[in-house]
Design a protein around this motif. Structure first.
Motif, PDB file in Angstrom:
ATOM      1  N   THR A 109     -13.746   8.518   2.024  1.00 40.79           N
ATOM      2  CA  THR A 109     -12.552   9.347   2.136  1.00 40.79           C
ATOM      3  C   THR A 109     -11.526   8.849   1.131  1.00 40.79           C
ATOM      4  OG1 THR A 109     -11.710   7.957   3.922  1.00 40.79           O
ATOM      5  CG2 THR A 109     -12.936   9.937   4.551  1.00 40.79           C
ATOM      6  N   GLN A 110     -10.568   9.714   0.804  1.00 39.01           N
ATOM      7  CA  GLN A 110      -9.628   9.404  -0.265  1.00 39.01           C
ATOM      8  C   GLN A 110      -8.232   9.086   0.257  1.00 39.01           C
ATOM      9  OE1 GLN A 110      -9.868  12.828  -2.933  1.00 39.01           O
ATOM     10  NE2 GLN A 110     -11.118  11.637  -4.358  1.00 39.01           N
ATOM     11  N   ALA A 111      -7.611   8.122  -0.377  1.00 37.58           N
ATOM     12  CA  ALA A 111      -6.192   7.845  -0.186  1.00 37.58           C
ATOM     13  C   ALA A 111      -5.464   8.345  -1.428  1.00 37.58           C
ATOM     14  CB  ALA A 111      -5.961   6.351  -0.004  1.00 37.58           C
ATOM     15  N   THR A 112      -4.303   8.926  -1.222  1.00 35.30           N
ATOM     16  CA  THR A 112      -3.496   9.419  -2.333  1.00 35.30           C
ATOM     17  C   THR A 112      -2.349   8.466  -2.609  1.00 35.30           C
ATOM     18  OG1 THR A 112      -4.011  11.721  -1.798  1.00 35.30           O
ATOM     19  CG2 THR A 112      -2.054  11.333  -3.144  1.00 35.30           C
ATOM     20  N   VAL A 113      -2.127   8.164  -3.870  1.00 33.09           N
ATOM     21  CA  VAL A 113      -0.967   7.358  -4.247  1.00 33.09           C
ATOM     22  C   VAL A 113       0.261   8.252  -4.141  1.00 33.09           C
ATOM     23  CG1 VAL A 113       0.176   6.079  -6.088  1.00 33.09           C
ATOM     24  CG2 VAL A 113      -2.299   5.837  -5.752  1.00 33.09           C
ATOM     25  N   THR A 114       1.126   7.935  -3.191  1.00 33.58           N
ATOM     26  CA  THR A 114       2.321   8.766  -2.963  1.00 33.58           C
ATOM     27  C   THR A 114       3.524   8.268  -3.749  1.00 33.58           C
ATOM     28  OG1 THR A 114       2.852   7.481  -0.979  1.00 33.58           O
ATOM     29  CG2 THR A 114       1.543   9.476  -0.672  1.00 33.58           C
ATOM     30  N   THR A 115       3.579   6.980  -4.011  1.00 38.66           N
ATOM     31  CA  THR A 115       4.628   6.400  -4.864  1.00 38.66           C
ATOM     32  C   THR A 115       3.964   5.356  -5.749  1.00 38.66           C
ATOM     33  OG1 THR A 115       6.299   6.685  -3.121  1.00 38.66           O
ATOM     34  CG2 THR A 115       6.845   5.213  -4.945  1.00 38.66           C
ATOM     35  N   ALA A 116       4.019   5.573  -7.041  1.00 31.54           N
ATOM     36  CA  ALA A 116       3.348   4.664  -7.978  1.00 31.54           C
ATOM     37  C   ALA A 116       4.332   3.712  -8.642  1.00 31.54           C
ATOM     38  CB  ALA A 116       2.624   5.476  -9.048  1.00 31.54           C
ATOM     39  N   ASP A 117       3.789   2.600  -9.122  1.00 33.63           N
ATOM     40  CA  ASP A 117       4.516   1.692 -10.007  1.00 33.63           C
ATOM     41  C   ASP A 117       5.803   1.124  -9.399  1.00 33.63           C
ATOM     42  OD1 ASP A 117       2.546   2.116 -11.929  1.00 33.63           O
ATOM     43  OD2 ASP A 117       3.672   3.715 -12.919  1.00 33.63           O
ATOM     44  N   VAL A 118       5.716   0.660  -8.158  1.00 36.28           N
ATOM     45  CA  VAL A 118       6.842  -0.063  -7.573  1.00 36.28           C
ATOM     46  C   VAL A 118       6.768  -1.489  -8.119  1.00 36.28           C
ATOM     47  CG1 VAL A 118       7.942  -0.847  -5.445  1.00 36.28           C
ATOM     48  CG2 VAL A 118       6.717   1.358  -5.490  1.00 36.28           C
ATOM     49  N   PRO A 119       7.742  -1.910  -8.912  1.00 40.43           N
ATOM     50  CA  PRO A 119       7.611  -3.207  -9.587  1.00 40.43           C
ATOM     51  C   PRO A 119       7.851  -4.384  -8.647  1.00 40.43           C
ATOM     52  CG  PRO A 119       9.726  -2.205 -10.111  1.00 40.43           C
ATOM     53  CD  PRO A 119       8.966  -1.187  -9.301  1.00 40.43           C
ATOM     54  N   ALA A 120       7.095  -5.434  -8.839  1.00 36.86           N
ATOM     55  CA  ALA A 120       7.290  -6.693  -8.133  1.00 36.86           C
ATOM     56  C   ALA A 120       7.294  -7.806  -9.172  1.00 36.86           C
ATOM     57  CB  ALA A 120       6.177  -6.918  -7.110  1.00 36.86           C
ATOM     58  N   SER A 121       7.817  -8.979  -8.806  1.00 38.29           N
ATOM     59  CA  SER A 121       7.913 -10.071  -9.774  1.00 38.29           C
ATOM     60  C   SER A 121       6.548 -10.598 -10.188  1.00 38.29           C
ATOM     61  CB  SER A 121       8.748 -11.214  -9.191  1.00 38.29           C
ATOM     62  OG  SER A 121       8.132 -11.734  -8.015  1.00 38.29           O
ATOM     63  N   ASN A 122       5.535 -10.355  -9.351  1.00 38.20           N
ATOM     64  CA  ASN A 122       4.193 -10.856  -9.670  1.00 38.20           C
ATOM     65  C   ASN A 122       3.139  -9.749  -9.672  1.00 38.20           C
ATOM     66  OD1 ASN A 122       4.256 -10.408  -6.935  1.00 38.20           O
ATOM     67  ND2 ASN A 122       3.077 -12.228  -6.377  1.00 38.20           N
ATOM     68  N   VAL A 124       2.434  -5.184  -9.300  1.00 40.09           N
ATOM     69  CA  VAL A 124       2.898  -3.823  -9.055  1.00 40.09           C
ATOM     70  C   VAL A 124       2.314  -3.319  -7.741  1.00 40.09           C
ATOM     71  CG1 VAL A 124       0.970  -2.775 -10.337  1.00 40.09           C
ATOM     72  CG2 VAL A 124       3.132  -1.524 -10.105  1.00 40.09           C
ATOM     73  N   ILE A 125       3.071  -2.457  -7.071  1.00 38.14           N
ATOM     74  CA  ILE A 125       2.642  -1.868  -5.803  1.00 38.14           C
ATOM     75  C   ILE A 125       2.512  -0.360  -5.980  1.00 38.14           C
ATOM     76  CG2 ILE A 125       3.301  -1.406  -3.393  1.00 38.14           C
ATOM     77  CD1 ILE A 125       4.913  -4.045  -3.504  1.00 38.14           C
ATOM     78  N   HIS A 126       1.431   0.191  -5.445  1.00 37.08           N
ATOM     79  CA  HIS A 126       1.259   1.644  -5.350  1.00 37.08           C
ATOM     80  C   HIS A 126       1.170   1.992  -3.867  1.00 37.08           C
ATOM     81  CE1 HIS A 126       0.500   1.580  -9.636  1.00 37.08           C
ATOM     82  NE2 HIS A 126      -0.591   0.844  -9.485  1.00 37.08           N
ATOM     83  N   VAL A 127       2.071   2.810  -3.390  1.00 38.82           N
ATOM     84  CA  VAL A 127       2.076   3.199  -1.983  1.00 38.82           C
ATOM     85  C   VAL A 127       1.009   4.265  -1.759  1.00 38.82           C
ATOM     86  CG1 VAL A 127       3.452   4.127  -0.084  1.00 38.82           C
ATOM     87  CG2 VAL A 127       4.546   2.708  -1.840  1.00 38.82           C
ATOM     88  N   ILE A 128       0.187   4.094  -0.712  1.00 37.25           N
ATOM     89  CA  ILE A 128      -0.879   5.060  -0.419  1.00 37.25           C
ATOM     90  C   ILE A 128      -0.758   5.547   1.028  1.00 37.25           C
ATOM     91  CG2 ILE A 128      -2.504   4.212  -2.143  1.00 37.25           C
ATOM     92  CD1 ILE A 128      -3.892   2.595   0.018  1.00 37.25           C
ATOM     93  N   ASP A 129      -1.384   6.696   1.291  1.00 34.25           N
ATOM     94  CA  ASP A 129      -1.220   7.346   2.593  1.00 34.25           C
ATOM     95  C   ASP A 129      -2.382   7.095   3.559  1.00 34.25           C
ATOM     96  OD1 ASP A 129      -3.196   8.842   1.373  1.00 34.25           O
ATOM     97  OD2 ASP A 129      -2.171  10.778   1.569  1.00 34.25           O
ATOM     98  N   LYS A 130      -3.244   6.124   3.250  1.00 34.33           N
ATOM     99  CA  LYS A 130      -4.400   5.838   4.085  1.00 34.33           C
ATOM    100  C   LYS A 130      -4.778   4.369   3.937  1.00 34.33           C
ATOM    101  CE  LYS A 130      -9.353   6.996   4.470  1.00 34.33           C
ATOM    102  NZ  LYS A 130      -9.810   5.612   4.229  1.00 34.33           N
ATOM    103  N   VAL A 131      -5.247   3.768   5.023  1.00 28.64           N
ATOM    104  CA  VAL A 131      -5.781   2.410   4.938  1.00 28.64           C
ATOM    105  C   VAL A 131      -7.194   2.495   4.376  1.00 28.64           C
ATOM    106  CG1 VAL A 131      -6.431   0.334   6.222  1.00 28.64           C
ATOM    107  CG2 VAL A 131      -4.393   1.631   6.895  1.00 28.64           C
ATOM    108  N   LEU A 132      -7.467   1.743   3.333  1.00 18.75           N
ATOM    109  CA  LEU A 132      -8.781   1.735   2.706  1.00 18.75           C
ATOM    110  C   LEU A 132      -9.729   0.866   3.524  1.00 18.75           C
ATOM    111  CD1 LEU A 132      -7.487   1.158  -0.930  1.00 18.75           C
ATOM    112  CD2 LEU A 132      -8.200   3.341   0.063  1.00 18.75           C
ATOM    113  N   VAL A 133     -10.917   1.376   3.779  1.00 14.47           N
ATOM    114  CA  VAL A 133     -11.888   0.662   4.620  1.00 14.47           C
ATOM    115  C   VAL A 133     -12.979   0.058   3.746  1.00 14.47           C
ATOM    116  CG1 VAL A 133     -13.552   0.861   6.503  1.00 14.47           C
ATOM    117  CG2 VAL A 133     -11.422   2.182   6.568  1.00 14.47           C
TER     118      VAL A 133
END
Length: 202
Positions: A109-122, A124-133
């Motif tokens: 099943t697919q998770a969609t990136v809902t918010t991309a490229d959230v910067p962190a000091s170490n 990058v974070i991409h927010v997704i709408d599903k827990v990957l199994v």
């Protein structure tokens, strides 16, 4: 996600200034959806019930060992190697960039990136709408429950009183018909899904 990372003992690794990571971060709603499907009362109850090593496997499957922006992912290949090792090699995620960035996990099943490229000091974070199994964590019945293509199969397994057997230690191999396959077969037999689940309904 924070509660699961803390219990899994991954906070130091995810906080290390020397790292350069990519994290696919499921929302609270995504964790709640997974928990509900697996029969937990809430996401908190699921995190409390799972042990640290199991949570670590799930979360490591959401982390790439290098920093990859959305543009990097879109310009890369069809798979991404994660921090989670299974049977001696890094587990991979499928990637599709048609209509946005979508990530395919072991449940297919697919998770969609809902918010991309959230910067962190170490990294990058991409927010997704599903827990990957990841592979090798859930049993056969749990994996089937999480894929909408197998809803009739799950009903049939429960009706046949096979859930406990297929949830056991195994090892087992299951050839899993999709809902479409079941519908076609039942049509040929002039039966319905309610008939195969409950003979009294026929």
């Amino acid at each position: 996600l924070v509660a699961a990372s803390t219990k899994a003992g991954l906070v130091p690794a995810l906080s290390a200034s020397s790292s350069s990571l990519t994290v696919f971060a499921p929302t609270d709603a995504a964790f709640t959806s997974l928990a509900t499907t697996l029969g937990f009362a809430s996401a908190t109850a699921m995190v409390n019930a799972l042990d640290g090593p199991t949570l670590a496997k799930i979360l490591q499957y959401h982390v790439l060992p290098t920093k990859k922006t959305a543009a990097d992912i879109a310009g890369g290949g069809a798979t991404l190697s994660t921090l989670y090792d299974f049977e001696g090699s890094a587990s991979t995620l499928g990637v599709s960039t048609t209509g946005g960035v979508k990530i395919t996990d072991e449940v297919l099943t697919q998770a969609t990136v809902t918010t991309a490229d959230v910067p962190a000091s170490n990294g990058v974070i991409h927010v997704i709408d599903k827990v990957l199994v990841p592979p090798g964590v859930l049993n056969i019945v749990e994996m089937a429950k999480l894929n909408p293509m197998f809803s009739v199969l799950v009903e049939a397994v429960v009706a046949a009183d096979l859930a406990a057997t297929l949830s056991g230690p195994g090892p087992l191999t299951v050839f899993a018909p999709t809902d479409t396959a079941f519908t076609a077969a039942l049509g040929e037999l002039t039966l319905t899904v309610s008939c195969q689940a409950d003979s009294a309904a026929c």
